[in-house]
Design an enzyme around this catalytic site. Structure first.
Site, PDB file in Angstrom:
ATOM      1  CB  CYS A 163      -0.875  -0.025   1.249  1.00 12.05           C
ATOM      2  SG  CYS A 163      -1.862   1.469   1.457  1.00 12.05           S
ATOM      3  CB  CYS A 174      -0.475   2.217   5.768  1.00 10.43           C
ATOM      4  SG  CYS A 174      -1.225   0.656   5.264  1.00 10.43           S
ATOM      5  CB  CYS A 188      -5.212  -0.434   2.272  1.00 13.82           C
ATOM      6  SG  CYS A 188      -4.084  -0.820   3.622  1.00 13.82           S
ATOM      7  CB  CYS A 242      -4.170   3.243   5.740  1.00 15.92           C
ATOM      8  SG  CYS A 242      -4.042   3.067   3.953  1.00 15.92           S
ATOM      9  CB  CYS A 284      -9.561  -3.536 -11.842  1.00 12.07           C
ATOM     10  SG  CYS A 284      -9.194  -2.344 -13.113  1.00 12.07           S
TER      11      CYS A 284
HETATM   12 ZN   LIG Z   1      -2.791   1.078   3.519  1.00 12.01          ZN
END
Ligand SMILES: [Zn+2]
Length: 131
Positions: free
Chosen positions: A47, A50, A95, A98, A118
């Site tokens: 990510c 984070c 995610c 976060c 996607c």
């Molecule tokens: Zn994250």
């Protein structure tokens, strides 16, 4: 897993304007624009907000859509919500740590899952596996 929670100002300071637009405002990058489309090394896509590992290069495939696509996320990495913007029902993917928006998941992907995550390349940070 402890959540990463930041104020809007903190996210703005940490992310590039495009990352902020995608991760925090559910934006979408221009198709074909992500350098990660051509990323074929082994590694982990984390990510961009984070640093949580989200996808493995093992599950990346060429979807031809112009966005990096995966058939499976890593365990406990992402969450989903129903998204009805633009009058169609889609499943939004974010995610788990976060809450940053990653993209959408569709059911027209390859086996073994039949799913297509996607994903905006801008929301990801690629970490090549050290050999
Ligand atoms: Zn994250």
């Amino acid at each position: 897993m402890s959540k990463v929670v930041k104020t809007d100002a903190e996210w703005r300071a940490q992310l590039t304007p495009q990352q902020y637009e995608i991760l925090r405002k559910e934006g979408t990058e221009r198709p074909g624009s992500s350098p990660l489309l051509k990323e074929h090394r082994k590694g982990i896509f984390a990510c961009a907000g984070c640093d949580l590992p989200l996808f493995s290069s093992e599950t990346k495939f060429e979807s031809g859509t112009g966005w990096p696509s995966f058939y499976k996320p890593l365990d406990n990495a992402v969450g989903t919500t129903s998204d009805r913007t633009f009058g169609m029902l889609r499943t939004e993917v974010h995610c788990r740590r976060c809450g940053g928006h990653l993209g959408h998941v569709f059911d027209d992907g390859p086996q073994p899952t039949g799913l297509r995550y996607c994903t905006n390349g801008c929301a990801l940070d690629f970490k090549p596996q050290d050999s």
